[in-house]
Design an enzyme around this catalytic site. Sequence first.
Site, PDB file in Angstrom:
ATOM      1  CG  HIS A  21       8.001   1.055   5.497  1.00  0.00           C
ATOM      2  ND1 HIS A  21       8.917   1.364   5.224  1.00  0.00           N
ATOM      3  CD2 HIS A  21       6.832   1.117   6.061  1.00  0.00           C
ATOM      4  CE1 HIS A  21       8.514   2.634   4.994  1.00  0.00           C
ATOM      5  NE2 HIS A  21       7.454   2.813   5.460  1.00  0.00           N
ATOM      6  CE  LYS A  45       4.687  12.005   3.753  1.00  0.00           C
ATOM      7  NZ  LYS A  45       5.061  10.589   4.218  1.00  0.00           N
TER       8      LYS A  45
HETATM    9  P1  ADP Z   1       3.089   7.611   4.556  1.00  0.00           P
HETATM   10  O1  ADP Z   1       3.920   8.492   3.482  1.00  0.00           O
HETATM   11  O2  ADP Z   1       1.823   7.140   3.963  1.00  0.00           O
HETATM   12  O3  ADP Z   1       2.800   7.362   5.950  1.00  0.00           O
HETATM   13  P2  ADP Z   1       5.099   5.582   4.696  1.00  0.00           P
HETATM   14  O4  ADP Z   1       5.578   5.172   3.927  1.00  0.00           O
HETATM   15  O5  ADP Z   1       5.927   5.858   5.710  1.00  0.00           O
HETATM   16  O6  ADP Z   1       3.823   5.920   4.146  1.00  0.00           O
HETATM   17  O7  ADP Z   1       4.709   4.513   5.839  1.00  0.00           O
HETATM   18  C1  ADP Z   1       3.544   3.164   4.887  1.00  0.00           C
HETATM   19  C2  ADP Z   1       2.664   2.772   6.228  1.00  0.00           C
HETATM   20  O8  ADP Z   1       4.045   1.811   6.876  1.00  0.00           O
HETATM   21  C3  ADP Z   1       1.181   3.597   7.060  1.00  0.00           C
HETATM   22  O9  ADP Z   1       0.745   2.850   7.122  1.00  0.00           O
HETATM   23  C4  ADP Z   1       2.766   4.002   8.862  1.00  0.00           C
HETATM   24  O10 ADP Z   1       1.636   4.400   9.585  1.00  0.00           O
HETATM   25  C5  ADP Z   1       3.594   2.416   8.128  1.00  0.00           C
HETATM   26  N1  ADP Z   1       4.613   2.311   8.544  1.00  0.00           N
HETATM   27  C6  ADP Z   1       5.690   2.947   8.497  1.00  0.00           C
HETATM   28  N2  ADP Z   1       6.863   2.953   9.448  1.00  0.00           N
HETATM   29  C7  ADP Z   1       5.729   1.658  10.178  1.00  0.00           C
HETATM   30  C8  ADP Z   1       6.470   0.810  11.314  1.00  0.00           C
HETATM   31  N3  ADP Z   1       8.266   1.161  11.608  1.00  0.00           N
HETATM   32  N4  ADP Z   1       6.144   0.242  11.618  1.00  0.00           N
HETATM   33  C9  ADP Z   1       4.843   0.259  11.483  1.00  0.00           C
HETATM   34  N5  ADP Z   1       4.374   0.865  10.722  1.00  0.00           N
HETATM   35  C10 ADP Z   1       5.082   1.367   9.764  1.00  0.00           C
END
Ligand code: ADP
Length: 169
Positions: A21, A45
């Site tokens: 992130h 979730k």
């Molecule tokens: P969601 O629950 O909407 O998937 P997340 O908190 O998991 O939200 O992720 C938010 C955004 O960050 C999403 O676009 C996801 O694809 C991206 N993301 C999550 N982990 C990574 C990572 N390791 N590298 C790049 N982008 C990521």
Amino acid sequence: MTTKHRLAIYPGTFDPITNGHIDIIERASVLFDEVVVALATNSQKTPLFSEAERLSLVNAALLERLPTRTNIRADAFQGLLVDYAVRLDAVAMVRGLRALSDFEYEFQMALMNRKLADGISTVFLMPHEQYTYLNSTIIRELAKYHRGVEEFVPNCVSQALRKKFEVRP
Ligand code: ADP
């Protein structure tokens, strides 16, 4: 001539925020005038960390890892993402694309969001390869079984995870 302040929203659950992130946030902060890391609070979730905990971890992680980037802030929102984006007068919504597996869901969301708010584009950013396999679910799972997660998350997050899964006598 004045140019429009280009604000981008980076929405997600951030349960918890990881180095993947952070990588995306940093890239977005170069491209836009302002980046709002927007914590979704009405997710389907059941998160490990409460909304307040997740928001405070995002703030702590930004301070720890991107202290010089003054154009980034964190916020929480309820309701539809597009409504929030319109309220903030955003020009873009940023999403991270790790692998092909992310694509289908992200594609659907981006098209639907464009239908709802045509003026706000979804921008996909790819993280550094070292983060392509990283997600919050894996981090929670590792921490639950007391495996170290230091190399994948900011220090404030690994500390919070340790506390969460502490074995109490
Ligand atoms: P969601 O629950 O909407 O998937 P997340 O908190 O998991 O939200 O992720 C938010 C955004 O960050 C999403 O676009 C996801 O694809 C991206 N993301 C999550 N982990 C990574 C990572 N390791 N590298 C790049 N982008 C990521």
